[in-house]
Scaffold this active site. Sequence first.
Site, PDB file in Angstrom:
ATOM      1  N   PRO A 129       0.816  -1.113   0.063  1.00 30.94           N
ATOM      2  CA  PRO A 129      -0.002   0.083  -0.003  1.00 30.94           C
ATOM      3  C   PRO A 129       0.820   1.253   0.059  1.00 30.94           C
ATOM      4  O   PRO A 129       1.816   1.362   0.729  1.00 30.94           O
ATOM      5  CB  PRO A 129      -0.668  -0.057   1.245  1.00 30.94           C
ATOM      6  CG  PRO A 129       0.158  -0.901   2.184  1.00 30.94           C
ATOM      7  CD  PRO A 129       0.909  -1.940   1.213  1.00 30.94           C
ATOM      8  N   MET A 130       0.660   2.180  -1.039  1.00 28.86           N
ATOM      9  CA  MET A 130       1.211   3.646  -0.975  1.00 28.86           C
ATOM     10  C   MET A 130       0.223   4.528  -1.258  1.00 28.86           C
ATOM     11  O   MET A 130      -0.645   4.476  -2.039  1.00 28.86           O
ATOM     12  CB  MET A 130       2.158   3.685  -2.102  1.00 28.86           C
ATOM     13  CG  MET A 130       3.548   2.495  -1.680  1.00 28.86           C
ATOM     14  SD  MET A 130       4.492   2.268  -3.251  1.00 28.86           S
ATOM     15  CE  MET A 130       3.434   1.154  -4.305  1.00 28.86           C
TER      16      MET A 130
ATOM     17  N   GLU B   4      -3.973   3.072   2.068  1.00 35.04           N
ATOM     18  CA  GLU B   4      -4.838   3.052   3.312  1.00 35.04           C
ATOM     19  C   GLU B   4      -5.947   4.126   3.254  1.00 35.04           C
ATOM     20  O   GLU B   4      -5.912   4.892   2.581  1.00 35.04           O
ATOM     21  CB  GLU B   4      -3.940   3.794   4.414  1.00 35.04           C
ATOM     22  CG  GLU B   4      -4.598   3.668   5.742  1.00 35.04           C
ATOM     23  CD  GLU B   4      -4.165   4.834   6.713  1.00 35.04           C
ATOM     24  OE1 GLU B   4      -4.349   4.591   7.796  1.00 35.04           O
ATOM     25  OE2 GLU B   4      -3.297   5.808   6.343  1.00 35.04           O
TER      26      GLU B   4
ATOM     27  N   CYS C 116       1.739   2.667   9.633  1.00 35.36           N
ATOM     28  CA  CYS C 116       1.870   4.133   9.240  1.00 35.36           C
ATOM     29  C   CYS C 116       2.326   5.074  10.276  1.00 35.36           C
ATOM     30  O   CYS C 116       1.711   5.092  11.377  1.00 35.36           O
ATOM     31  CB  CYS C 116       0.597   4.614   8.670  1.00 35.36           C
ATOM     32  SG  CYS C 116       0.521   6.133   7.967  1.00 35.36           S
TER      33      CYS C 116
ATOM     34  N   ASN D 118       8.440  -7.341   4.320  1.00 35.75           N
ATOM     35  CA  ASN D 118       8.487  -6.274   3.622  1.00 35.75           C
ATOM     36  C   ASN D 118       9.748  -5.540   3.763  1.00 35.75           C
ATOM     37  O   ASN D 118       9.895  -5.178   5.044  1.00 35.75           O
ATOM     38  CB  ASN D 118       7.091  -5.547   3.932  1.00 35.75           C
ATOM     39  CG  ASN D 118       7.030  -3.823   3.281  1.00 35.75           C
ATOM     40  OD1 ASN D 118       6.548  -3.036   3.761  1.00 35.75           O
ATOM     41  ND2 ASN D 118       7.523  -3.783   2.082  1.00 35.75           N
ATOM     42  N   GLY D 119      10.318  -5.079   2.861  1.00 35.32           N
ATOM     43  CA  GLY D 119      11.419  -4.117   3.199  1.00 35.32           C
ATOM     44  C   GLY D 119      12.766  -4.374   1.817  1.00 35.32           C
ATOM     45  O   GLY D 119      13.517  -5.199   1.868  1.00 35.32           O
TER      46      GLY D 119
ATOM     47  N   ALA E  68       6.831  -2.500  -2.260  1.00 29.48           N
ATOM     48  CA  ALA E  68       6.007  -1.263  -2.426  1.00 29.48           C
ATOM     49  C   ALA E  68       6.796  -0.249  -3.122  1.00 29.48           C
ATOM     50  O   ALA E  68       6.577   0.062  -4.370  1.00 29.48           O
ATOM     51  CB  ALA E  68       5.726  -0.634  -0.947  1.00 29.48           C
TER      52      ALA E  68
END
Length: 428
Positions: free
Chosen positions: A26-27, A51, A126, A225-226, A249
């Site tokens: 999500p971005m 989001e 977030c 994630n990363g 992302a």
Amino acid sequence: MASASQRDSGQLPGVISFRGVMVLGPMVRVSTLPLRLLALEQGADLVWTEEMVAKKVAPCARIVNLRLNTIEFYDRRAPWTRVWQTCAAEKTRVVFQLGASTPEDAVAAAKVVEKDVAAFCLNMGCPKEFSVKSGMGAALLNTPQQAASIIRALKHACPAQPVVAKIRMLNSTENTVALMRCLEDAGASALTVHCRHVTQRSSEPAHRAELRKLVAAVTIPVLGNGDIIDFAEAQKWRLESGCAGVMVARQAAENPSCFRAEGRLAQSEMILLHLEKCVEYEDVYQNIKYYYNHFFSRVCVPGSDLFVGIADAKSRREIAAIFDRNEYYDAFETSRGCGSSVEEAGWWKGDKTHTEYKDYLAYLALSASVAGANDRIGVGEKREREPQRDVGDRGSGGGDAKVFQCKACAGTFVSRNALFKHMRSAAH
């Protein structure tokens, strides 16, 4: 990983799985419908929405847009504002990320979109001030019982959809493990772990080596994630950490072909494919500008003529012309009777951010086709009636003159609600 892994595992079509997957993360202002569809075409197994704040989603009305073949959600309190857009092509693979601080808010929003999503994700990562001050996002990392109550409420209210939580690492492995087990006990179907702490920026390296310990601590699928840049690196990390899948992302935004097992394609090719989807689904031009000048830096070099041209653009057509896609744009608009003229008039059918509200009122007041518009606006100050002009003529504005190609639009444009209703009808 990717679609091939799902086929190899014998996964049934339409049944969502969080194992063996590579997914789009999500971005904000980026993970809109055009990028989500492009990512799926390039090999992503699942796609996350940006989001969506629950309190903004809850009052929405669900609209079937037959012209675009989409499902759209509009704020009932401001019916020109499109909050979210989806389509059948992603229905079984889109994960709707919610920003919520209470079970009640989360459920109210989830019930609005439950027919059109494959799963829900509770945003717990977030770090932005707006989210944290509202008790959403990273604030939930410090209130695990509240997060657990939201997950339980979503599971109860929408039993057909799995519920996922996206978290960040806490200050110790032990605390992160405790949080993950709490969410698992609450009924989370999977967890996505952003391997950074709340205080870390995306420019700082992710703590990817720590993921193995976290994966071993729970029984549900964990997605890492990363800093993953392509399919090969995702495969490698999955084997090293034991994670069920990988979320990408920023690197996916920079080049959506990162999901391809065959390797990435040129960024310039991705821009054109994305732009065509923006035209097809009438994405808000401000989002396109933000996306291109933030993530396509190899092509849109800061300070270059291309970068400045995008920054100065005021419509999708202007952006299309920059990339020599103006003929494609015009042909597409003409073939389906789209609302390009309305966009050029500074008012888009789905989002009032194309113009300030006062400009909208001014356009109403100056449109000759709207006899007595000043008397019927109903909000704001009444204006002196202007001399009669041709439809869309704004006087001495010259190049600023606005014209409706759809004559029915001109006849209907007596109020924002009347025009909105007309543009969703077969008459447009």
